[in-house]
Scaffold this motif. Structure first.
Motif: not given
Length: 285
Positions: A238-240, A259-269
């Motif tokens: 989550i990039v704030l 303010i911008t809240v940006r969810y990035l695509p999931p990084i699979r582990t």
């Protein structure tokens, strides 16, 4: 999640007029280098809290903070009573803790009045390890509001001594670690991983471990990668953006910065290997 319908709030007109006023700043009488220096100083002044706002704006800011504090104390006391009733049901306490966060976080952001834009909300309902940058008290309000139900947090063990908030944190069945003792901290991380898998939970964590003073990203601690390796949960960054301008660390001056809240695509582990732990930290950064 409660934020499913959230879009761009109306931008504060002050910011629009600011950029309009500066759009023609370069003139034939002003050398480009002097303009660049002037613009840089203006941005630095904005980042430092904009002392030119004056006493009236400062009083409004202090009033907002006081209203936030009083409102949060009210909701915290109310949910603390709910948690006491739910003592025999740990998962229900986690759920109620999330509902408290959704209600209180959204309320506090409404009181502060910052325009908020949310991007990538389709990634906000994953069962995942959510990680966020951290440069302002506002970050805490945002993650309280925007993380999905069924999410736990990790805090230092001393949070229990924070009046009312610390006790609610423990009642909500969130987790604490002893950061002063590396051996104990590792064992605590194992307990966290077991709790996540056993109860099908998500996790929210600030991987920098502390707040940045200027909004720049600090080096990441390795704990979130250890947890990803043990749980195989995807990592959702989550990039704030803009929170450090809205409310700086150590300041009592809140500004209406967007303010911008940006969810990035999931990084699979799923295929991560323990021997590449350092590589994964750098990858996520």
């Amino acid at each position: 999640m409660e934020n499913s319908g959230v879009g761009m709030f109306l931008r504060n007109g002050r910011f629009g007029s600011y950029f309009d006023a500066n759009s023609g700043i370069k003139s034939a009488a002003t050398p480009p280098r002097k303009v660049a220096v002037k613009e840089r100083k203006m941005l630095e002044t904005n980042d430092l809290g904009a002392e030119e706002d004056g006493w009236f704006v400062a009083m409004i800011s202090w009033a907002r903070i006081v209203v936030c504090f009083v409102s949060m104390m009210f909701t915290t006391f109310k949910w603390a009573m709910i948690m006491v009733v739910l003592l025999p049901w740990p998962y229900q306490r986690i759920r109620q803790g999330n509902i408290y966060g959704h209600v209180t976080g959204k309320m506090l952001m409404w009181i502060l009045g910052n325009p908020i834009k949310i991007e990538g909300a389709e990634y906000s309902s994953e069962r995942a390890i959510y990680i966020s940058n951290h440069a302002s008290p506002i970050d805490i309000f945002l993650v309280m509001w925007l993380t999905p139900t069924g999410t736990i947090g990790i805090a230092k063990k001393e949070i229990i001594f924070y009046p009312l908030i610390g006790q609610l944190y423990v009642l909500a069945n969130h987790l604490r670690i002893d950061r002063s003792n590396p051996t104990v901290a590792i064992e605590s991380m194992k307990e966290v991983a077991n709790a996540i898998v056993k109860n099908d939970l998500s996790l929210i964590i600030f991987p920098e471990g502390t707040r940045s003073k200027n909004g720049r990203l600090l080096p990441f601690k390795k704990g979130f990668v250890h947890l990803a390796l043990q749980t195989r949960r995807p990592i959702v960054p989550i990039v704030l953006t803009g929170t450090h301008r809205a409310w700086r660390k150590g300041s009592l001056h809140v500004r209406p910065a967007p303010i911008t809240v940006r969810y990035l695509p999931p990084i699979r582990t799923n295929d991560w290997a323990p021997e590449k732990l350092g590589d994964y930290v750098r990858l996520v950064m």
